[in-house]
Design an enzyme around this catalytic site. Structure first.
Site, PDB file in Angstrom:
ATOM      1  N   HIS A 139      65.144  23.166  10.721  1.00 52.29           N
ATOM      2  CA  HIS A 139      64.402  22.897  11.953  1.00 52.29           C
ATOM      3  C   HIS A 139      65.374  22.787  13.124  1.00 52.29           C
ATOM      4  CE1 HIS A 139      60.357  22.208  10.337  1.00 52.29           C
ATOM      5  NE2 HIS A 139      61.009  21.876   9.233  1.00 52.29           N
ATOM      6  N   LYS A 142      87.769  23.623  -9.681  1.00 52.36           N
ATOM      7  CA  LYS A 142      88.351  24.295 -10.850  1.00 52.36           C
ATOM      8  C   LYS A 142      87.913  25.763 -10.862  1.00 52.36           C
ATOM      9  CE  LYS A 142      88.550  23.733 -15.879  1.00 52.36           C
ATOM     10  NZ  LYS A 142      88.070  22.945 -17.029  1.00 52.36           N
TER      11      LYS A 142
END
Length: 198
Positions: free
Chosen positions: A125, A195
């Site tokens: 919005h 990772k």
């Protein structure tokens, strides 16, 4: 598909006709398709062989946008799929978990698992004009793309404009605000890659 795009472009030149059609298709108060549109939705939605959408799923999929669910894919109970402002495309062998919300334009690949309570939204919005109410300022959309072979943990949030690569794990509760590359494990608020998954 091309005809639908031409129709949409033509309606932009006739705002009164566009507003009338929108009122006939969408319940303005409830922000969802009217009951008679929902009755015929299975006729215009694209569903692959062996796919399943549980009866309790809220399918806010008006016919002027595309909804595609791939082969042997599942949308589980109490999920909400909304393509009112952009297409929702879901690949093959993909599972949309309990209570997930997907607001287009969103493209999800194949062999993707969304756990429970995940929000994937391409909609935001507008709120930049302090002199106007937020609900008067309209919306913007930025497409979300999720690659193949992705697992997204419970209660994660994927925000507008994000691209998640293939063979990625998003940890539970993560809020993804930026792109995540292939072969990554990402977690945190905001999510960051912690990772590489080989």
């Amino acid at each position: 598909m091309k005809d639908k795009e031409q129709l949409r472009e033509g309606l932009k030149g006739s705002p009164r006709l566009k507003k009338l059609l929108d009122c006939l298709i969408m319940n303005q108060r409830d922000a969802r398709p009217r009951w008679y549109v929902r009755l015929v939705a299975p006729l215009y939605q694209q569903r692959g062989r062996g796919s399943k959408i549980y009866p309790s799923v809220r399918m806010d999929t008006p016919p002027y946008r595309r909804f595609h669910l791939g082969r042997r894919s599942v949308v589980e109970s109490f999920a909400c799929i909304n393509n009112a402002v952009g297409d929702v495309i879901i690949g093959d062998h993909t599972r949309i978990g309990l209570h997930c919300t997907i607001i287009g334009p969103v493209q999800i690949g194949s062999h993707v698992n969304l756990a429970q309570g995940i929000t994937v939204t391409a909609l935001n919005h507008n709120f930049r004009e302090p002199g106007r109410r937020i609900d008067e300022q309209g919306i913007t959309t930025r497409p979300v793309t999720i690659g193949d072979d992705v697992w997204i943990g419970t209660n994660a949030v994927i925000l507008p404009g994000v691209t998640i690569g293939s063979h990625v794990v998003i940890a539970a509760g993560a809020v993804v605000t930026k792109d995540i590359p292939d072969h990554s494990l990402a977690m945190g608020v905001p999510a960051r890659v912690v990772k590489t998954i080989l």
